[in-house]
Design an enzyme around this catalytic site. Structure first.
Site, PDB file in Angstrom:
ATOM      1  N   ASP A 236     -24.044  -3.508  75.824  1.00 16.33           N
ATOM      2  CA  ASP A 236     -24.378  -4.258  74.622  1.00 16.33           C
ATOM      3  C   ASP A 236     -25.859  -4.635  74.588  1.00 16.33           C
ATOM      4  OD1 ASP A 236     -23.547  -5.897  72.256  1.00 16.33           O
ATOM      5  OD2 ASP A 236     -24.217  -7.541  73.536  1.00 16.33           O
TER       6      ASP A 236
ATOM      7  N   GLU B 283     -25.842   0.657  73.267  1.00 16.12           N
ATOM      8  CA  GLU B 283     -26.028   0.163  71.896  1.00 16.12           C
ATOM      9  C   GLU B 283     -27.522  -0.156  71.776  1.00 16.12           C
ATOM     10  OE1 GLU B 283     -25.013  -3.457  68.835  1.00 16.12           O
ATOM     11  OE2 GLU B 283     -25.402  -3.788  70.948  1.00 16.12           O
TER      12      GLU B 283
END
Length: 732
Positions: free
Chosen positions: A411, A464
């Site tokens: 993330d 990401e």
């Protein structure tokens, strides 16, 4: 000597070296060797000693003036002894003395922990059930180099921080203690005094493998999950040339039990319902929003406190840990991969967590310009500290090896790569060369991916990452960050803007839908339609489509068709597969009742068929990341908003994709094709079965004619359906 100062410091919980005075100590200062034994047992009235080497009572310890302290002198006493305790109130028991046990960390572990290169620190840190000197218990160990004193507190000692002070291994800053009789299920924390003597809030174990469900915050002793041997089929399923279609899921809101207080499904219920659904829909992988323990439901798991602990939210009452491992095992048995969202970029400032863990900025930067995340009100790991990198890299291996997940979606990588991420001038600190790149974070990410590549080669990592940082998904040895895949955020944003426009005006924005092919092969991309696109007032994907109800659904179907034809692996957030109408709400189930509507059911059928076509057609997945797997037929026709291209596999077999992004039917549409022969529709997003108008080329096929078109020697005449994507295959 056992002085009054020692007694007072132990009783007040301020003794930093309990092993120096408690337990068995040999005294050779006199003419005859002797053994001193000192214990501290608050609540004890009398204490006898049993020498287990002989099996006989060795004597009775004398009580000291300070209640709970006892000592005695023996001519000889083996290291294997027990204490026979008579407690106030009359109860009696035989107990083990925690301060008779030897050092727990081996010299190699100490060396590697100090160096920050211990690949599996979770094997020795935290709470590890083990047997020491033939006694079952739990070995506790925690890194807190700047603390004056650290104690284990829990149910077993009435949360008394003075009861079980730990021993400092100064070589690596780790405190350790073996507590006999403490086993799985025991709740515990660590109580620390800062170096200035300030009592800190009790801390959850950073390495805890289980934790209480919020609002409770204790760690829970749990067995070490067994090492999971890598499975060859999973490596093949995760390969760059494999079909990868990911169903992104927030487990707490995929489906709930409204008739039972709107509760979550348990791990076993999710295995019984979610896994067969994903399999039937043709997805190859599930991606789970973070399942590490987290105190705030509204963070969706992106603010974890227990990075090593699968959340207790989905454990059945009274069941304890283990449900997640059963979930993963069943997924693999059904041919589904499991990817978990992993959050190494930041952590919350909860008092029981990592923030100022030992009274200093241990895990985070001290300077808020480096250590505080303004957007999320969280703290940023100090990636330049070897022990912090070790904590995080070890955690990645833990999920891959011990819980057997297929991959980690990392993330917020962009926030890690740049020191000025979401910061104004003066709010960030340049790197040592004066630049904005976070060199320590870059080094950490490379180290992470190198370790995963060597230690768990069938595992994958997905970034990401929303910027143009180069070579994110290229090997470290080739100058990249080493990720296997990168989310294509540019594709997502551009195409959502495009499909959100009235078809009448799309011709003026044709580049939004074609631009991604300019850079499609710079990285190993995943095309995401993720949870981030259906929250914070953005509405659902369906709700962002223009036009009346029929056109909204037609636009959505054509968009999905384009997505599955476009190079790159695929990701859909839950609910998108059947056209969720409203914005996602993490506190409620998806609107499964919508499947009573033929239009929603049609979208679901389309996604199922797209997944199956994608998986069974190598041309659609085998060469996702090389330019020779893609070829434009025509991308210039902005006036009609029509696109056409070819996807090829390694054997030269191909499939043709044609997209019409206006509500106009085009009869007799001529399209240049790569070879002569008959081209049959293998999927048409406008089919009646999907809720479309059932327009298409008559008989679903067209034979190529020797009419040059689009730079090709042969062409076919098609009927292009409105707001639709059509897949054509050359008949054998």
């Amino acid at each position: 000597m056992f002085t009054d100062n020692d007694i007072e410091r132990l009783r007040s919980g301020r003794h930093g070296d309990p092993f120096a005075v408690l337990g068995r100590h040999e005294d050779t200062s006199g003419p005859q060797p002797r053994v001193w034994l000192r214990v501290w047992l608050p609540g004890a009235q009398a204490v006898g000693v049993i020498d287990m080497a002989s099996g006989q009572p060795a004597g009775v310890l004398a009580p000291l003036a300070a209640e709970g302290f006892f000592q005695g002198q023996f001519a000889s006493l083996s290291a294997d002894y027990r204490l026979q305790v008579q407690w106030h109130g009359g109860a009696q028991s035989v107990v083990d003395d925690p301060y008779r046990f030897p050092l727990l960390l081996g010299q190699t572990d100490v060396w590697l922990l100090a160096e920050g290169t211990h690949l599996r620190p979770f094997e020795v840190l935290g709470a590890v059930p083990r047997t020491v000197l033939g006694v079952a218990g739990t070995a506790f160990a925690v890194w807190a180099p700047n603390a004056m004193r650290v104690s284990v507190v829990g149910d077993f000692n009435h949360w008394n921080g003075a009861a079980h002070p730990m021993r400092l291994r100064a070589e690596c800053g780790v405190w350790e203690l073996f507590l006999p009789g403490v086993g799985p299920g025991a709740r515990y924390k660590f109580e620390l005094l800062s170096r200035d003597g300030h009592l800190l809030p009790q801390k959850a174990d950073p390495y805890a493998r289980s934790a209480e469900l919020r609002p409770a915050t204790a760690s829970v002793v749990a067995p070490m999950p067994p090492l999971q041997a890598p499975a060859a089929p999973r490596k093949l399923a995760n390969a760059l040339d494999a079909p990868v279609s990911i169903y992104e899921v927030h487990l707490g809101s995929w489906k709930r039990r409204p008739e039972e207080g709107n509760r979550w499904l348990t791990w076993d219920e999710l295995a019984e319902q979610l896994l067969p659904y994903a399999q039937d829909m043709g997805f190859t992988h599930l991606e789970l929003l973070p399942i590490s323990e987290h105190p705030f439901d509204g963070s969706w798991g992106y603010q974890p406190v227990g990075l090593y602990a699968p959340t207790a939210r989905f454990d059945a009452p009274g069941e304890g840990p283990g449900g997640f491992d059963r979930f993963v095992a069943r997924a693999h048995a059904m041919g589904l991969g499991i990817i978990v969202d992993w959050v190494p970029a930041h952590f919350p400032s909860d008092a029981h967590g990592l923030a100022q863990f030992d009274g200093t900025h241990l895990y985070e930067h001290a300077d808020p310009r480096e250590g505080y995340h303004q957007d999320w009100n969280t703290l940023i790991y100090n990636f330049g500290r070897a022990e912090v990198r070790n904590f995080l890299v070890g955690n990645a291996l833990y999920w891959l090896e011990r819980h057997n997940v297929d991959g980690l979606r990392v993330d917020a990588v962009a926030s890690m790569l740049y020191r000025d991420y979401s910061r104004k001038h003066g709010e960030w600190v340049p790197n040592e060369f004066g630049g904005r790149e976070n060199l320590e974070a870059i080094s950490f990410l490379k180290r992470l991916n190198e370790v995963v590549g060597v230690e768990r080669p069938q595992g994958i990592t997905i970034a990401e990452e929303s910027t143009a940082f180069p070579a994110v998904s290229r090997p470290v040895y080739a100058g990249g960050l080493g990720f296997h895949y990168k989310w294509n955020m540019g594709w997502m944003h551009d195409t959502l803007h495009y499909f959100g426009r009235d078809p009448l005006y799309r011709k003026y924005h044709h580049g939004e839908v074609t631009f991604s092919l300019v850079y499609a092969f710079n990285e190993n991309f995943v095309l995401p339609l993720s949870h981030d696109e259906v929250v914070h007032g953005k509405g659902s994907i369906l709700a962002r489509m223009p036009g009346d109800r029929w056109q909204q659904f037609a636009n959505l179907r054509s968009y999905y068709g384009f997505m599955f034809g476009h190079p790159g692996k695929k990701l859909l957030f839950m609910g998108c597969e059947f056209g969720q109408q409203r914005e996602w709400n993490h506190e409620a189930s998806l609107d499964w009742h919508l499947l009573d509507d033929p239009l929603h059911r049609g979208v679901q059928s389309l996604v199922r068929d797209l997944n199956r076509l994608y998986a069974t057609t190598p041309a659609l997945h085998q060469r996702d990341f090389t330019g020779d797997g893609f070829e434009w037929l025509d991308h210039h026709d902005a006036e009609h908003s029509v696109l056409s291209f070819v996807r090829r596999d390694a054997n030269g077999d191909f499939i043709v994709v044609v997209c019409n992004f206006t509500p106009t039917v085009h009869h007799g549409w001529r399209l240049g094709v790569p070879a002569p022969g008959e081209y049959r529709e293998v999927l048409n997003t406008d089919a009646a079965a999907y809720g479309g108008s059932n327009v298409g080329t008559p008989l679903g096929a067209a034979t190529a004619e020797p009419v040059p078109w689009h730079g090709r020697e042969h062409s076919v005449q098609l009927t292009l359906p409105p707001l639709a994507t059509v897949f054509l295959k050359l008949s054998a």
